[in-house]
Motif scaffolding. Structure first.
Motif, PDB file in Angstrom:
ATOM      1  N   ARG A  34      81.687  -5.960  10.078  1.00  0.00           N
ATOM      2  CA  ARG A  34      81.731  -4.582  10.561  1.00  0.00           C
ATOM      3  C   ARG A  34      82.593  -4.436  11.815  1.00  0.00           C
ATOM      4  N   GLY A  35      83.466  -5.381  12.024  1.00  0.00           N
ATOM      5  CA  GLY A  35      84.441  -5.275  13.103  1.00  0.00           C
ATOM      6  C   GLY A  35      84.272  -6.277  14.216  1.00  0.00           C
ATOM      7  N   GLY A  36      83.061  -6.864  14.370  1.00  0.00           N
ATOM      8  CA  GLY A  36      82.821  -7.840  15.424  1.00  0.00           C
ATOM      9  C   GLY A  36      83.345  -7.386  16.764  1.00  0.00           C
ATOM     10  N   PRO A  37      82.919  -6.194  17.254  1.00  0.00           N
ATOM     11  CA  PRO A  37      83.514  -5.641  18.471  1.00  0.00           C
ATOM     12  C   PRO A  37      83.145  -6.376  19.755  1.00  0.00           C
ATOM     13  N   ASP A  38      82.172  -7.259  19.700  1.00  0.00           N
ATOM     14  CA  ASP A  38      81.712  -7.954  20.901  1.00  0.00           C
ATOM     15  C   ASP A  38      81.303  -9.377  20.534  1.00  0.00           C
ATOM     16  N   ASN A  39      81.041 -10.199  21.547  1.00  0.00           N
ATOM     17  CA  ASN A  39      80.455 -11.517  21.290  1.00  0.00           C
ATOM     18  C   ASN A  39      79.094 -11.326  20.625  1.00  0.00           C
ATOM     19  N   ILE A  40      78.720 -12.278  19.783  1.00  0.00           N
ATOM     20  CA  ILE A  40      77.500 -12.129  18.978  1.00  0.00           C
ATOM     21  C   ILE A  40      76.652 -13.394  19.097  1.00  0.00           C
ATOM     22  N   THR A  41      75.413 -13.238  19.514  1.00  0.00           N
ATOM     23  CA  THR A  41      74.484 -14.366  19.544  1.00  0.00           C
ATOM     24  C   THR A  41      73.196 -13.980  18.844  1.00  0.00           C
ATOM     25  N   ALA A  42      72.726 -14.854  17.967  1.00  0.00           N
ATOM     26  CA  ALA A  42      71.458 -14.641  17.268  1.00  0.00           C
ATOM     27  C   ALA A  42      70.663 -15.940  17.295  1.00  0.00           C
ATOM     28  N   VAL A  43      69.424 -15.859  17.766  1.00  0.00           N
ATOM     29  CA  VAL A  43      68.494 -16.987  17.764  1.00  0.00           C
ATOM     30  C   VAL A  43      67.261 -16.555  16.977  1.00  0.00           C
ATOM     31  N   ALA A  44      66.919 -17.299  15.936  1.00  0.00           N
ATOM     32  CA  ALA A  44      65.754 -16.975  15.107  1.00  0.00           C
ATOM     33  C   ALA A  44      64.790 -18.161  15.100  1.00  0.00           C
ATOM     34  N   VAL A  45      63.509 -17.887  15.278  1.00  0.00           N
ATOM     35  CA  VAL A  45      62.478 -18.923  15.367  1.00  0.00           C
ATOM     36  C   VAL A  45      61.283 -18.506  14.529  1.00  0.00           C
ATOM     37  N   LYS A  46      60.731 -19.441  13.764  1.00  0.00           N
ATOM     38  CA  LYS A  46      59.499 -19.169  13.039  1.00  0.00           C
ATOM     39  C   LYS A  46      58.322 -19.760  13.803  1.00  0.00           C
ATOM     40  N   ILE A  47      57.298 -18.939  13.998  1.00  0.00           N
ATOM     41  CA  ILE A  47      56.111 -19.376  14.731  1.00  0.00           C
ATOM     42  C   ILE A  47      55.173 -20.097  13.771  1.00  0.00           C
ATOM     43  N   GLN A  48      54.842 -21.335  14.123  1.00  0.00           N
ATOM     44  CA  GLN A  48      53.875 -22.100  13.338  1.00  0.00           C
ATOM     45  C   GLN A  48      52.572 -22.186  14.112  1.00  0.00           C
ATOM     46  N   ASP A  49      51.711 -23.175  13.795  1.00  0.00           N
ATOM     47  CA  ASP A  49      50.458 -23.309  14.526  1.00  0.00           C
ATOM     48  C   ASP A  49      50.765 -23.689  15.961  1.00  0.00           C
ATOM     49  N   PRO A  50      50.417 -22.808  16.929  1.00  0.00           N
ATOM     50  CA  PRO A  50      50.788 -23.089  18.310  1.00  0.00           C
ATOM     51  C   PRO A  50      49.957 -24.196  18.939  1.00  0.00           C
ATOM     52  N   VAL A  51      50.542 -24.848  19.945  1.00  0.00           N
ATOM     53  CA  VAL A  51      49.843 -25.916  20.651  1.00  0.00           C
ATOM     54  C   VAL A  51      48.692 -25.327  21.439  1.00  0.00           C
ATOM     55  N   GLY A  52      47.517 -25.938  21.332  1.00  0.00           N
ATOM     56  CA  GLY A  52      46.325 -25.452  22.023  1.00  0.00           C
ATOM     57  C   GLY A  52      46.117 -26.096  23.367  1.00  0.00           C
ATOM     58  N   ALA A  53      45.098 -25.653  24.069  1.00  0.00           N
ATOM     59  CA  ALA A  53      44.848 -26.094  25.439  1.00  0.00           C
ATOM     60  C   ALA A  53      44.495 -27.565  25.533  1.00  0.00           C
ATOM     61  N   GLU A  54      43.990 -28.150  24.446  1.00  0.00           N
ATOM     62  CA  GLU A  54      43.602 -29.555  24.490  1.00  0.00           C
ATOM     63  C   GLU A  54      44.606 -30.457  23.784  1.00  0.00           C
ATOM     64  N   GLY A  55      45.767 -29.898  23.463  1.00  0.00           N
ATOM     65  CA  GLY A  55      46.807 -30.720  22.861  1.00  0.00           C
ATOM     66  C   GLY A  55      46.734 -30.759  21.349  1.00  0.00           C
ATOM     67  N   GLY A  56      45.670 -30.206  20.774  1.00  0.00           N
ATOM     68  CA  GLY A  56      45.593 -30.098  19.329  1.00  0.00           C
ATOM     69  C   GLY A  56      46.310 -28.847  18.892  1.00  0.00           C
ATOM     70  N   LEU A  57      45.920 -28.313  17.746  1.00  0.00           N
ATOM     71  CA  LEU A  57      46.578 -27.112  17.263  1.00  0.00           C
ATOM     72  C   LEU A  57      45.580 -25.980  17.163  1.00  0.00           C
ATOM     73  N   ILE A  58      45.986 -24.792  17.604  1.00  0.00           N
ATOM     74  CA  ILE A  58      45.167 -23.609  17.427  1.00  0.00           C
ATOM     75  C   ILE A  58      45.353 -23.143  15.994  1.00  0.00           C
ATOM     76  N   ARG A  59      44.277 -22.932  15.298  1.00  0.00           N
ATOM     77  CA  ARG A  59      44.381 -22.427  13.930  1.00  0.00           C
ATOM     78  C   ARG A  59      43.582 -21.143  13.808  1.00  0.00           C
TER      79      ARG A  59
END
Length: 290
Positions: free
Chosen positions: A239-264
């Protein structure tokens, strides 16, 4: 035994675009190797869109992402949101000092959007008009607020969204890192995440020519996030690329919990104990003669 959380799937593209000679965008993804730091400060994602004469914009955005990373992880006892805010203010100070002392870099500045994912929460700090989105199921939610003249006019009800798209001042920032005489007003937000969510960080070279719906569909419907980021940047360039373009995409999985295990999501330890106690009580009631 404690398990090391898996690195989330990511995709990143940073492209000069079709009309610019230099790429003044910068990005950063950082995952601490130390488990304690990972638990307290999480993973950090940053995009920045520099501005200034010659290569000054590139210098400003690069300085910003590096300073934010160093300052954010330097204080373990500081809350993530406050750390992000102070990290951006440190970047502003660093850039302003360099712009005053280095010929050719006077007045340089940058936008910045930084997101740290700690446990099941996204902490967002933002200056300028780069953006962070969350995609969940059929929805895409913008977590940031554009700090531009036109965005302010829209929020004040003085112009409509359609008028804003073609307004001559639509790219004029009201806040920037390093570009002003005073420290910027850092917009901050915390947002609860769920496994399966996607985070997207991007500069205006993407969202100005690719709609939120198109961003959502490219990311949510693509198993390969690198391919999704490439598709979005290709579409912006088509569509013309009128400017610099940056895209960062991340999928969230089971996040790290307070005790180092996984929050489910679902049954936690306390709830499970209550259920077990209830089962034992029922069994006792049925077996012991009355």
């Amino acid at each position: 035994m404690k398990r090391r959380a898996k690195k989330p799937p990511v995709g990143v593209v940073c492209d000069t675009g079709r009309r610019r000679k230099n790429n003044e965008d910068s990005w950063l993804i950082h995952e601490p190797q130390d488990m304690t730091t990972l638990k307290t400060k999480g993973r950090l994602y940053v995009v920045a869109d520099g501005m200034g004469g010659a290569a000054a914009g590139e210098v400003a955005s690069c300085l910003a992402v590096q300073t934010v990373k160093e300052r954010y992880f330097s204080r373990q006892d500081e809350a993530p949101l406050e750390s992000l805010k102070q990290a951006i203010l440190s970047a502003d100070k660093t850039i302003r000092q360099q712009s005053h002392s280095v010929p050719g870099q006077s007045g340089m500045g940058t936008t910045i959007t930084a997101v740290s994912v700690v446990g099941d929460t996204a902490y967002v700090a933002h200056v300028g008009d780069s953006r962070a989105y969350v995609i969940r199921h059929e929805q895409i939610i913008c977590l940031t607020r554009d700090q531009t003249v036109v965005a302010d006019l829209v929020r004040q009800g003085k112009i409509g969204i359609k008028e804003a798209e073609s307004h001559p001042h639509r790219h004029m920032l009201t806040q920037s890192v390093g570009g002003g005489a005073r420290p910027p007003e850092v917009y901050v937000l915390s947002y609860p995440l769920e496994p399966g969510d996607f985070l997207v960080l991007c500069t205006d070279g993407l969202y100005n020519v690719v709609s939120d719906k198109e961003i959502k569909e490219a990311v949510a419907l693509n198993q390969d996030l690198q391919r999704a980021a490439e598709m979005l940047v290709h579409l912006a360039n088509k569509r013309g690329g009128p400017d610099n373009i940056t895209a960062v995409a991340v999928k969230i999985q089971d996040p790290v919990g307070a005790e180092g295990g996984l929050i489910r999501k679902g049954i936690g330890t306390a709830a499970l104990l209550i259920i077990l106690v209830a089962i034992v009580a029922i069994a006792y009631y049925l077996v012991v003669p009355r």
